[in-house]
Design a protein around this motif. Structure first.
Motif, PDB file in Angstrom:
ATOM      1  N   LEU A   1       0.833  -1.202   0.000  1.00  0.00           N
ATOM      2  CA  LEU A   1       0.000   0.000   0.000  1.00  0.00           C
ATOM      3  C   LEU A   1       0.875   1.261   0.000  1.00  0.00           C
ATOM      4  O   LEU A   1       0.691   2.165  -0.834  1.00  0.00           O
ATOM      5  N   GLY A   2       1.845   1.288   0.905  1.00  0.00           N
ATOM      6  CA  GLY A   2       2.758   2.432   0.966  1.00  0.00           C
ATOM      7  C   GLY A   2       3.548   2.579  -0.331  1.00  0.00           C
ATOM      8  O   GLY A   2       3.815   3.697  -0.785  1.00  0.00           O
ATOM      9  N   GLY A   3       3.886   1.442  -0.934  1.00  0.00           N
ATOM     10  CA  GLY A   3       4.610   1.473  -2.202  1.00  0.00           C
ATOM     11  C   GLY A   3       3.801   2.136  -3.303  1.00  0.00           C
ATOM     12  O   GLY A   3       4.336   2.913  -4.105  1.00  0.00           O
TER      13      GLY A   3
ATOM     14  N   CYS B   1       1.404   4.343  -2.833  1.00  0.00           N
ATOM     15  CA  CYS B   1       1.340   5.780  -2.512  1.00  0.00           C
ATOM     16  C   CYS B   1       2.603   6.471  -3.006  1.00  0.00           C
ATOM     17  O   CYS B   1       2.551   7.486  -3.711  1.00  0.00           O
ATOM     18  N   SER B   2       3.777   5.919  -2.610  1.00  0.00           N
ATOM     19  CA  SER B   2       5.006   6.644  -2.940  1.00  0.00           C
ATOM     20  C   SER B   2       5.378   6.567  -4.406  1.00  0.00           C
ATOM     21  O   SER B   2       5.994   7.503  -4.920  1.00  0.00           O
TER      22      SER B   2
END
Lengths: 154, 154
Positions: free
Chosen positions: B138-140, B142-143
Motif C-alpha cells: 500500500l505504501g509502495g 502511494c510513494s
C-alpha cells in the motif's frame, strides 16, 4: 520497518500541506470534509446535468458518479468533524454545533445518505428516467443533513 | 423538478465556499484532492499506529480504515486534476506537470493503488501481522505516484 517509515512520511507530508497554511488546529479536518463534499458536488453535478437534459445520459459516466457518491458517503463519520471545528470557531467551517450536541441524529443522517446513495447506484445505472426519479431521495438526504447541521451561507 | 433545483442549489453552495476564498479557478479541484488525500492520511495513520504498536490492533477500526482507503482510491481520476492545476500555476498545488504529459502512466498508478487498497482490506481485517505485512504494498503504491507526480515539499 521501511514501509512504516514510508507511511509515516507520507502521512506527515500530506497533513503538513494544509497545516502550514494557517495555525488553525482544525484546518486539516475542515479541508478534509470540504474536499469530500466537493467531490460529491462534482459527481452530483454530472448526474444532475443528465437529469436536467443538459448532458446526454451516459450509463458509464452515471454509474461511476453514483459509485463515487456512495464511496464518499461511506467514509463520512465523526472523523471529519472533531469537536471544536464548528462555524466561527474554525476558519471556513460551516458546521453547526448541533453536530456534536445531537451527534446520534447526525450519524443517522449519514446512515440515511448511505442508504440513498446505495439506491441511487441502481437508479443511475438503469436509464435516464430512473436516474431522474432517484435524485429526489439522494438530494433529500443531502439537504436533511445540511438543513439541520450546516450554517447557511450569507 | 423540485429535486433538480435542490441538487443544483446544493452543488452551488458547496462549490462556492471554496470559490469565494480566492479567485483561483482551480481552488476547488485542489481543495478536493487535498481533502481526499487528507482522508487517506487519516486512515493510514490509524493502521500505521497499529502496525507500529502505538495503538492496539482493533479489527473493526482497521477494517473501516482499510475500507475508507479503498473508497477514496476508487474516486481518484483526472477529475481531481484538471489541466492547468499544477504546481506553481495554482495556489497550494503540488501536482507536477508530468501528470498531464504522462497521463496514461498516472492512471496506471491510480489503478495500482486501487489494487493495493483492495489487498489491504483483506490484510487489515485478518490480524496485526497481516496488517503489517500488507502495508508495504500500500505504501509502495502511494510513494510510486508521489515520487513521479508530486512536487516534494521544501
Amino acid at each position: 520497518m521501511k514501509s512504516m517509515l514510508m507511511i509515516a512520511a507520507l502521512v506527515a507530508s500530506v497533513s503538513s500541506v494544509a497545516r502550514a497554511e494557517e495555525e488553525d488546529p482544525f484546518a486539516d479536518a475542515v479541508e478534509m470534509r470540504h474536499g469530500l463534499m466537493l467531490q460529491m458536488a462534482t459527481d452530483l453535478g454530472k448526474v444532475g446535468a443528465m437529469a436536467k437534459g443538459e448532458a446526454p445520459y451516459d450509463q458509464a459516466v452515471a454509474a461511476r458518479a453514483a459509485a463515487n457518491i456512495a464511496a464518499i458517503a461511506s467514509v463520512l463519520s465523526m472523523d471529519q468533524f472533531p469537536a471544536g471545528s464548528e462555524y466561527q470557531a474554525s476558519a471556513d467551517s460551516y458546521a453547526l454545533p448541533a453536530i456534536w450536541t445531537a451527534q446520534d441524529d447526525f450519524l443517522v443522517k449519514i446512515a440515511d445518505l448511505n442508504t440513498a446513495a446505495a439506491g441511487f447506484q441502481t437508479a443511475a445505472a438503469t436509464d435516464v428516467d430512473a436516474l431522474k426519479a432517484g435524485m429526489g431521495a439522494l438530494g433529500g438526504a443531502c439537504s436533511a443533513c445540511h438543513k439541520a447541521y450546516r450554517q447557511p451561507e450569507e
